[in-house]
Design a protein around this motif. Structure first.
Motif: not given
Length: 405
Positions: A121-126, A158-161, A166-167, A197-198
């Motif tokens: 589990e990684l944070k989106e911002d990081d 959100s960074n949708l791109d 990253f998928k 998107l998911s």
């Protein structure tokens, strides 16, 4: 507490497990591993320890490895068939190219651990900070077979791109910061986009921080398959019985479904009322009527429903003026709308096709009208094989009718 004191008492740092429940089976589908320090006053959270970038990397890596091994021992010792979620600092993962984490997993893989049951589990911002300079690394770690979860998605937009590239296998959305009484529709729009998107990339949407009935309902309505939070189950030092929340979830889902059915019934009723009224109004149309004369007749008969009415052809070109209510609630014709093209709007051509095939009108979902900056719905109706009537229904009317918002 001083970080050094934590390291000196590392043997008292134990894993806690917060259950994650699935909507489809209402069973525990996984556990997020959380670090707790045993003290005389009770077990204390160590979330601060891993989030503090001022603490030496070596300390955080060492304690990460310690808690992971203890959790994996518990996990394998109880023969779990669920997922095990490990939080990780992206910068620490990059620091040693993931070697510490991967070697830990490989050592347990030799004992029978299935890597597909592990979720990193990684944070989106990081991830956003490091992804574009380290794309190959992120693709590399995905090749090991464990799953990836992107955490804290949508909190600051959100960074949708990024998500698409990253998928991740799992997208985690935190609802704990939302007010319980009312969720701004802006959040709902973001989370609906994440849900779509998911689905497109084959990821599962997980809502965490669920601490109330309203937040569970919100997660359910916005495409969440997995749920996590104190409302369902608090973290504990042991694994729980898989069906511990099944009865509660089924009861809550029943409430949700009953309410949604009432909303659907309200929308069908409005659709039918408008269809009935328009069929009557169309009987008054004359072959010599201009498009503007048509919408004036519709405006008269549908005054209680609409604030804007216009006619488009099958390619989206507006054939009439806009009939709009002014501040005095009087209908006026605005020529400026004529010949604008609306085919670029989402679902426009799809709805035209559906009207052609099914020969009936459709009520849109809720959306924000650009000019009025308010939430509205649009009712579209076929008046010939190539002409379609559009009625914009104001927020005030929707608000007054139960189930239309």
């Amino acid at each position: 507490m001083d970080p050094l004191d934590v390291m000196m008492t590392k043997e008292k740092v134990i894993p806690y497990y917060q259950p994650i429940f699935s909507a489809d089976k209402q069973l525990v589908v996984g556990y997020e591993v959380l670090a707790r320090l045993q003290t005389e006053e009770g077990d204390k959270s160590l979330g601060w320890f891993f989030q503090d970038k001022n603490i030496p990397d070596e300390y955080r890596l060492e304690l990460d490895e310690h808690i992971q091994k203890r959790a994996l021992d518990d996990f394998m010792g109880t023969d779990q068939s669920t997922f095990l979620f490990f939080n990780y600092d992206t910068s620490l993962l990059l620091k040693d190219n993931g070697d510490t984490f991967i070697k830990t997993l490989e050592s347990y893989q030799q004992k029978g651990l299935k890597l597909q049951q592990i979720v990193l589990e990684l944070k989106e911002d990081d991830v956003a900070e490091h992804f574009f300079d380290n794309k190959h690394f992120f693709y590399y770690i995905q090749s090991f077979g464990f799953r990836l979860a992107l955490d804290d998605v949508g909190h600051n937009g959100s960074n949708l791109d990024l998500i698409a590239m990253f998928k991740p296998n799992i997208i985690k959305v935190d609802v704990s910061f939302m007010e319980d009484e009312e969720f701004p529709h802006l959040y709902s729009e973001v989370h609906q986009s994440l849900s779509m998107l998911s689905r497109k990339i084959g990821a599962t949407l997980l809502f965490e921080g669920v601490s109330s009935f309203s937040q569970l309902n919100y997660a359910w309505r916005n495409g969440g398959r997995y749920y996590q939070g104190f409302y369902l189950r608090s973290p504990s030092s042991t694994f729980v019985e898989p069906g511990c929340c099944r009865e509660k979830m089924q009861k809550e889902f029943h409430h949700f479904i009953v309410y949604e059915r009432k909303k659907m019934e309200a929308q069908f009723t409005l659709t039918n009322d408008l269809t009935t009224q328009l069929k009557q109004t169309m009987k008054t149309f004359s072959p010599d009527d201009t498009y503007d004369e048509m919408i004036k007749k519709v405006a008269k008969d549908c005054d209680r429903y609409a604030f804007r009415i216009y006619v488009c052809d099958a390619e989206g070109f507006q054939q009439s003026s806009n009939a709009e209510k002014n501040d005095q609630k009087e209908w006026v014709l605005l020529e400026e709308g004529r010949f604008k093209n609306w085919s670029w709007r989402p679902y426009f051509l799809e709805n035209i096709m559906r009207m052609n095939i099914e020969k009936r009108g459709f009520l849109s979902d809720l959306y924000t009208d650009i000019e009025r900056d308010e939430r509205i719905r649009t009712y579209s109706y076929p008046i010939s094989d190539n002409l379609y009537l559009f009625l914009d229904i104001p927020y005030n009317y929707l608000f007054e009718q139960e189930g239309l918002l």
